[in-house]
Motif scaffolding. Structure first.
Motif, PDB file in Angstrom:
ATOM      1  N   SER A  53       0.829  -1.204   0.000  1.00  0.00           N
ATOM      2  CA  SER A  53       0.000   0.000   0.000  1.00  0.00           C
ATOM      3  C   SER A  53       0.862   1.253   0.000  1.00  0.00           C
ATOM      4  O   SER A  53       1.989   1.265   0.483  1.00  0.00           O
ATOM      5  N   GLN A 100      -4.845   1.838  -1.448  1.00  0.00           N
ATOM      6  CA  GLN A 100      -5.109   1.267  -0.137  1.00  0.00           C
ATOM      7  C   GLN A 100      -5.102  -0.265  -0.239  1.00  0.00           C
ATOM      8  O   GLN A 100      -5.257  -0.827  -1.324  1.00  0.00           O
ATOM      9  N   PRO A 101      -4.929  -0.962   0.885  1.00  0.00           N
ATOM     10  CA  PRO A 101      -4.974  -2.430   0.837  1.00  0.00           C
ATOM     11  C   PRO A 101      -6.297  -2.930   0.263  1.00  0.00           C
ATOM     12  O   PRO A 101      -7.356  -2.369   0.543  1.00  0.00           O
ATOM     13  N   LYS A 128      -3.417   0.704   5.843  1.00  0.00           N
ATOM     14  CA  LYS A 128      -4.104   1.814   5.194  1.00  0.00           C
ATOM     15  C   LYS A 128      -3.249   3.063   5.293  1.00  0.00           C
ATOM     16  O   LYS A 128      -2.627   3.347   6.325  1.00  0.00           O
TER      17      LYS A 128
END
Length: 409
Positions: A53, A100-101, A128
């Motif tokens: 991320s 983001q993940p 995140k």
């Protein structure tokens, strides 16, 4: 659709803050570094299928024979997280996103038309990442991502309409009837964009009664729909009167060719518009308020036409339109929900209430089918089914009506 609606521009992106371009500190750059992408006529090769991320840069080289695009899509394959377009053959461009993940897809679109090639899963792991940077910059990025979504939907609409019209002109009515609702879904997700263009939406999507009321020549999807679902000549209205279409005759092959070619031309005009500076400037001028108002407008589409079964009068495929309108509305909301939530507890509560409203409406629709597998025809719904839809739409419309004022506070 109905001709008296207020016209607004819709917008969309992910159901959460999946990515924002250029809004992250250098220290947060993903350790994986730049990713290499090669776009060909038949493939979209990415150097890796996983990354950490943070800020991701995709260096895209176009090795295809036509101008190309590269997309990073959310896990539903519809929402656009980032996109770079107009990559000439032999040229390279870069796309930078704050990822983001989660699970995503990568996709290339040689020719900038159709569904694209090489759709492949892409996974982002890690923690995140908090976005940084100017609020105005993030809002502008939201508008930019919406523009990418609209262009993608219309680029898919163009070949879908061509295939649909080819079946209609050839007299392959079974195939054309199957394609009718699925083709319209691309249009229904972004319909208010066309509505803002004077007589373009009337030419593409007016019902017979709307065209007659305004003294217009009736063309578009619904003109073709009537040919495909020929009305019963012995039918009467519920009050015993003769239907207005009693003496209507199906189109001749030459007339079918005219109607089909006109729809292709009008959709082509829509495609030209969404790729123009005029479209970009219109979106920029409305900003995030236009996005929020678009979410409201698309829900109004459902309330004023689809819920009554008046949109697809002959085919009964209103639930396909219903679902596509809701998708467009929900995705417009998703683009601005973080701005609303940042206004304090009032905003957070509003966002939660709106999300629950969409979830409830989705669950109710799912009991009757889906855009992927098909829906039941509208005539099979009971009065109880219709009341449930009406109640759910009203429950969602109330908090959604407060969205624009909340994000502008």
């Amino acid at each position: 659709m109905t001709p008296s609606r207020l016209l607004a521009v819709t917008t969309t992106v992910g159901l959460a803050a999946l990515a924002l371009t250029g809004c992250v500190a250098k220290s947060d750059v993903a350790a994986s570094g730049a990713l290499k992408v090669t776009s060909t006529d038949t493939a979209c090769d990415v150097s890796t299928a996983t990354a950490s991320s943070g800020t991701l840069t995709f260096d895209v080289t176009n090795a295809s024979s036509d101008v190309s695009e590269f997309y990073l899509l959310a896990n539903d394959g519809l929402r656009i997280v980032g996109e770079v377009e107009n990559i000439a053959p032999g040229a390279s461009r870069s796309l930078t996103v704050l990822a983001q993940p989660g699970d995503y897809y990568t996709l290339c679109k040689p020719g900038m038309v159709g569904e694209g090639v090489g759709r492949t899963g892409f996974s982002v792991t890690g923690d995140k990442i908090a976005a940084t940077g100017d609020d105005a910059e993030q809002k502008q990025q939201a508008v930019t991502l919406y523009a990418s979504f609209v262009k993608d939907q219309v680029e898919q609409l163009v070949p879908a309409v061509a295939t649909f019209v080819a079946a209609y002109k050839a007299g392959d009515d079974d195939k054309a009837r199957t394609l009718f609702p699925t083709t319209r879904a691309y249009y229904e997700r972004i319909e208010p964009v066309a509505e803002s263009l004077g007589d373009l939406d009337p030419r593409i999507d007016y019902r017979e009664v709307d065209a007659a009321a305004e003294g217009l020549t009736w063309t578009g999807f619904h003109r073709i729909e009537k040919d495909l679902w020929v009305p019963a000549q012995d039918a009467v209205n519920s009050d015993g009167s003769t239907p207005a279409w009693k003496d209507w005759a199906p189109s001749t092959p030459a007339e079918r060719a005219t109607h089909g070619d006109q729809l292709i031309a009008d959709v082509g005009q829509l495609n030209d518009y969404v790729h123009s500076d005029e479209f970009t400037q219109a979106l920029d001028a409305q900003g995030v308020a236009g996005i929020s108002n678009g979410a409201i407008a698309l829900l109004d589409e459902v309330a004023t036409g689809k819920i009554s079964g008046e949109e697809d009068w002959w085919s009964g495929t209103d639930l396909w339109d219903f679902a596509a309108n809701v998708e467009g509305s929900k995705m417009a909301f998703s683009l601005v929900q973080e701005f609303a939530a940042s206004s304090g507890d009032k905003g957070k509560n509003l966002v939660s209430k709106i999300q629950r409203g969409y979830d409830d409406l989705d669950a109710s629709l799912a009991r009757h089918g889906s855009l992927a597998t098909g829906f039941v025809t509208y005539s099979t719904l009971t009065e109880s089914d219709k009341r449930e839809f009406t109640d759910l739409i009203n429950a969602l419309a109330e908090p959604l009506s407060q969205l624009t004022s909340t994000i502008l506070e």
